[in-house]
Design a protein around this motif. Structure first.
Motif, PDB file in Angstrom:
ATOM      1  N   MET A 104       0.852  -1.182   0.000  1.00  0.00           N
ATOM      2  CA  MET A 104       0.000   0.000   0.000  1.00  0.00           C
ATOM      3  C   MET A 104       0.887   1.229   0.000  1.00  0.00           C
ATOM      4  N   GLY A 105       0.442   2.267  -0.721  1.00  0.00           N
ATOM      5  CA  GLY A 105       1.199   3.507  -0.830  1.00  0.00           C
ATOM      6  C   GLY A 105       1.069   4.370   0.405  1.00  0.00           C
ATOM      7  N   LYS A 106       1.581   5.567   0.273  1.00  0.00           N
ATOM      8  CA  LYS A 106       1.520   6.549   1.356  1.00  0.00           C
ATOM      9  C   LYS A 106       0.065   6.898   1.656  1.00  0.00           C
ATOM     10  N   LEU A 107      -0.278   6.921   2.922  1.00  0.00           N
ATOM     11  CA  LEU A 107      -1.640   7.231   3.353  1.00  0.00           C
ATOM     12  C   LEU A 107      -1.842   8.741   3.344  1.00  0.00           C
ATOM     13  N   THR A 108      -2.927   9.185   2.739  1.00  0.00           N
ATOM     14  CA  THR A 108      -3.267  10.603   2.695  1.00  0.00           C
ATOM     15  C   THR A 108      -4.625  10.790   3.333  1.00  0.00           C
ATOM     16  N   ARG A 109      -4.713  11.753   4.207  1.00  0.00           N
ATOM     17  CA  ARG A 109      -5.995  12.066   4.845  1.00  0.00           C
ATOM     18  C   ARG A 109      -6.666  13.203   4.089  1.00  0.00           C
ATOM     19  N   PHE A 110      -7.988  13.106   3.981  1.00  0.00           N
ATOM     20  CA  PHE A 110      -8.767  14.189   3.374  1.00  0.00           C
ATOM     21  C   PHE A 110     -10.110  14.234   4.074  1.00  0.00           C
ATOM     22  N   GLY A 111     -10.739  15.374   4.037  1.00  0.00           N
ATOM     23  CA  GLY A 111     -12.023  15.546   4.706  1.00  0.00           C
ATOM     24  C   GLY A 111     -13.178  15.388   3.733  1.00  0.00           C
ATOM     25  N   VAL A 112     -14.282  14.900   4.259  1.00  0.00           N
ATOM     26  CA  VAL A 112     -15.500  14.754   3.471  1.00  0.00           C
ATOM     27  C   VAL A 112     -16.636  15.379   4.272  1.00  0.00           C
ATOM     28  N   SER A 113     -17.360  16.277   3.639  1.00  0.00           N
ATOM     29  CA  SER A 113     -18.503  16.907   4.290  1.00  0.00           C
ATOM     30  C   SER A 113     -19.778  16.255   3.771  1.00  0.00           C
ATOM     31  N   LEU A 114     -20.607  15.781   4.685  1.00  0.00           N
ATOM     32  CA  LEU A 114     -21.870  15.136   4.311  1.00  0.00           C
ATOM     33  C   LEU A 114     -23.003  15.673   5.160  1.00  0.00           C
ATOM     34  N   ASP A 115     -24.154  15.781   4.563  1.00  0.00           N
ATOM     35  CA  ASP A 115     -25.365  16.128   5.281  1.00  0.00           C
ATOM     36  C   ASP A 115     -25.687  14.968   6.222  1.00  0.00           C
ATOM     37  N   GLU A 116     -26.188  15.242   7.410  1.00  0.00           N
ATOM     38  CA  GLU A 116     -26.522  14.201   8.378  1.00  0.00           C
ATOM     39  C   GLU A 116     -27.520  13.195   7.813  1.00  0.00           C
ATOM     40  N   GLU A 117     -28.409  13.656   6.933  1.00  0.00           N
ATOM     41  CA  GLU A 117     -29.399  12.760   6.340  1.00  0.00           C
ATOM     42  C   GLU A 117     -28.748  11.711   5.435  1.00  0.00           C
ATOM     43  N   LEU A 118     -27.556  11.984   4.978  1.00  0.00           N
ATOM     44  CA  LEU A 118     -26.801  11.016   4.192  1.00  0.00           C
ATOM     45  C   LEU A 118     -25.821  10.240   5.076  1.00  0.00           C
ATOM     46  N   LEU A 119     -25.254  10.910   6.058  1.00  0.00           N
ATOM     47  CA  LEU A 119     -24.261  10.280   6.927  1.00  0.00           C
ATOM     48  C   LEU A 119     -24.861   9.195   7.817  1.00  0.00           C
ATOM     49  N   GLU A 120     -26.041   9.439   8.378  1.00  0.00           N
ATOM     50  CA  GLU A 120     -26.639   8.442   9.272  1.00  0.00           C
ATOM     51  C   GLU A 120     -26.919   7.112   8.559  1.00  0.00           C
ATOM     52  N   PRO A 121     -27.539   7.123   7.369  1.00  0.00           N
ATOM     53  CA  PRO A 121     -27.722   5.840   6.675  1.00  0.00           C
ATOM     54  C   PRO A 121     -26.396   5.207   6.265  1.00  0.00           C
ATOM     55  N   PHE A 122     -25.405   6.046   5.936  1.00  0.00           N
ATOM     56  CA  PHE A 122     -24.090   5.507   5.577  1.00  0.00           C
ATOM     57  C   PHE A 122     -23.463   4.806   6.781  1.00  0.00           C
ATOM     58  N   ASP A 123     -23.558   5.410   7.944  1.00  0.00           N
ATOM     59  CA  ASP A 123     -23.029   4.757   9.149  1.00  0.00           C
ATOM     60  C   ASP A 123     -23.751   3.439   9.427  1.00  0.00           C
ATOM     61  N   GLY A 124     -25.064   3.416   9.198  1.00  0.00           N
ATOM     62  CA  GLY A 124     -25.811   2.170   9.358  1.00  0.00           C
ATOM     63  C   GLY A 124     -25.335   1.107   8.382  1.00  0.00           C
ATOM     64  N   LEU A 125     -25.098   1.512   7.138  1.00  0.00           N
ATOM     65  CA  LEU A 125     -24.569   0.593   6.130  1.00  0.00           C
ATOM     66  C   LEU A 125     -23.206   0.054   6.559  1.00  0.00           C
ATOM     67  N   CYS A 126     -22.354   0.931   7.077  1.00  0.00           N
ATOM     68  CA  CYS A 126     -21.029   0.506   7.542  1.00  0.00           C
ATOM     69  C   CYS A 126     -21.152  -0.553   8.642  1.00  0.00           C
ATOM     70  N   ARG A 127     -22.065  -0.352   9.572  1.00  0.00           N
ATOM     71  CA  ARG A 127     -22.263  -1.325  10.654  1.00  0.00           C
ATOM     72  C   ARG A 127     -22.768  -2.657  10.100  1.00  0.00           C
ATOM     73  N   ARG A 128     -23.784  -2.602   9.223  1.00  0.00           N
ATOM     74  CA  ARG A 128     -24.361  -3.832   8.665  1.00  0.00           C
ATOM     75  C   ARG A 128     -23.349  -4.617   7.836  1.00  0.00           C
ATOM     76  N   LYS A 129     -22.493  -3.908   7.140  1.00  0.00           N
ATOM     77  CA  LYS A 129     -21.493  -4.570   6.291  1.00  0.00           C
ATOM     78  C   LYS A 129     -20.243  -4.966   7.077  1.00  0.00           C
ATOM     79  N   GLY A 130     -20.133  -4.506   8.321  1.00  0.00           N
ATOM     80  CA  GLY A 130     -19.011  -4.907   9.169  1.00  0.00           C
ATOM     81  C   GLY A 130     -17.741  -4.088   8.984  1.00  0.00           C
ATOM     82  N   TYR A 131     -17.851  -2.893   8.440  1.00  0.00           N
ATOM     83  CA  TYR A 131     -16.669  -2.035   8.303  1.00  0.00           C
ATOM     84  C   TYR A 131     -16.252  -1.528   9.679  1.00  0.00           C
ATOM     85  N   GLY A 132     -14.955  -1.536   9.926  1.00  0.00           N
ATOM     86  CA  GLY A 132     -14.441  -1.040  11.200  1.00  0.00           C
ATOM     87  C   GLY A 132     -14.531   0.462  11.322  1.00  0.00           C
ATOM     88  N   ASN A 133     -14.531   1.143  10.178  1.00  0.00           N
ATOM     89  CA  ASN A 133     -14.614   2.603  10.182  1.00  0.00           C
ATOM     90  C   ASN A 133     -15.077   3.093   8.811  1.00  0.00           C
TER      91      ASN A 133
END
Length: 139
Positions: free
Chosen positions: A1-30
């Protein structure tokens, strides 16, 4: 894996909450793991748009092998493009119905065309194709 780069992502809460739910259901650590997978998926889809690239995929067919000499037709079609077929798995689901899985690899246009021809063959009850990458250009 190459050099890790951090970047920010801005999301509306109405999109972020379902995304977090998807992450939990799919078993993503983060979220980062989930975003990496989404980016890879988009890159693979983009790769399929380029005719000159090699690609891979799986084709799943369900059919009644007693109908219209269908098994012979499917086999003949597969032999015509044998260079694209890595392996096949044939399962007898019951007395009439078979499930066949083909692993395909080669020129993306030819792979997609073979999958489409087999799926659309008269008598195939259900077919799905899932295209992916050979992984050569994917980080």
């Amino acid at each position: 894996m190459g050099k890790l780069t951090r970047f920010g992502v801005s999301l509306d809460e109405e999109l972020l909450e379902p995304f977090d739910g998807l992450c939990r259901r799919k078993g993503y650590g983060n979220r980062s793991e989930a975003i990496r997978d989404l980016i890879r998926r988009a890159l693979v889809e983009e790769e399929w748009q380029h005719a000159e690239t090699d690609a891979a995929g799986t084709l799943t067919l369900v059919y009644d092998h007693h109908k219209n000499d269908l098994a012979r037709k499917l086999m003949r079609m597969q032999h015509d493009d044998h260079d694209l077929i890595i392996t096949t798995l044939h399962v007898h689901l019951d007395h009439h119905n078979c499930l066949e899985v083909l692993v395909l690899k080669g020129d993306a246009v030819r792979v997609r065309a073979l999958a489409d021809r087999l799926i659309s063959c008269k008598g195939v009850k259900h077919g799905t194709f899932s295209g992916t990458t050979t992984g050569q250009d994917l980080a």
